[in-house]
Scaffold this active site. Sequence first.
Site: not given
Ligand code: SAJ
Length: 413
Positions: A82, A150-151, A202, A206, A209, A240, A256, A320
Amino acid sequence: MKICVIGLGYIGLPTAAMFASKGHNVIGVDKNEQIVSALNQGEIIIEEDHLAEFVKTAVTEGHLHGSLVPQEADAFIIAVPTPITDEKKADMHFVKAAAEEITPYLRKGNLVILESTSPIGTVDDLICPIIAGSGLEIGSELFVGHSPERVIPGKILYELVHNSRIAGGINQESAQRIADLYRTFVEGEIYLTNARTAELCKLAENTFRDINIAYANELALICEKSGINVWEAISLCNNHPRVNIHQPGPGVGGHCIAVDPWFIVEKQPDTAKLIHQARLINDNMPTIVAQKIINLTQGQDKPQVTILGVTYKPNVDDMRESPILTLISHLKTTNIQVIAQDPFAKGYQGDPYQAAAGSDLLVLGVDHNIYRDLDLKRLAQAMRTAKLLDTRNFFDRQTTAAAGFEYHLLGDK
Ligand code: SAJ
């Protein structure tokens, strides 16, 4: 059971193999002939830890087959992309096409599950009207719902089994049937709810985060102006018991976190103000890093910059929505010559020392573990001006200084 999984990407393929490993008869469907013929030979064309062996076993044991078209089955799982349009709207044409594609194969008692991350209302308003074309009654003859994946890339097989899961049905019976199916391999909790709540959850996870990272990025800029090291400050705050601030960086990438919040904003732009603002803050980080690079190379004749890391996050090959690619395109509009190196990214896998030769600034864009092995002294010596901009707090100031670098850290004075 016979299960038809539509879409053999980073989610569909591991999910299909997981069901097959538990003895189900799984048909993996994809439009891409290369993916399907590779699968039928027990091979894969994507990178994910342990996935190749896992898929090979499932195919060899005869439980997983690839096909270009769906077949009659007990359950249909839609796991197609998507993506997002240039206007920041969910592009649902793959989901729509998948629903249309399975409709002729639907039979009484079938289960249809959407796994793809989708805007609220997709099951009710897009999928159900299409599959109603089968002539079967939705809710009593066809069971439908959303169970979002959610992996995390890099740990997909582990998280498929151990994460909790949401089973959102258009009615209770649908939710229960979805939960029963995933229970085949899910060891975490499975929570039952309705499809719309599952869709929202879902997106909300994300988005949580994304907002947290935007907060860290904003703090980084505040700290720079106040002469404070944001990395130290965040680490102290996180002692904390109820605080967990994420890490700043050059932006947020991937298919994501950089995408899903827009699916909420799209539906309710006047209400989703914080969500929208977080997206803008994170999307602006490559511009901020580009400006730092311009400042650090100012006055240099024909400046050259070497960027280490191009993928959207460490230790994966996925580029991506990578903020580093955005950074590179910003720099291409200036007089700065850019060389990028990344051992994981196709097209960028050159030698890091050669990439740094003659450069005026080394930029650490992605904190791949393998960069720990770099010989910093050798890198500094290869450069015309040994300056280093660390966007991930990866290097140690003293160590880089001892190697001969002038060290600059995003989020520090
Ligand atoms: N990033 C930061 N600071 C952080 C954490 C991440 O700048 O503290 C950046 C990373 O460098 C990257 C981006 O965020 O560019 C995303 O990376 P990520 O590791 O946070 O997440 P994804 O996109 O690989 O996977 C996420 C996950 N969602 C959550 O942790 C809430 C995963 O569990 C989901 O299944 C996935 O999205 C998805 O498919 O939606």
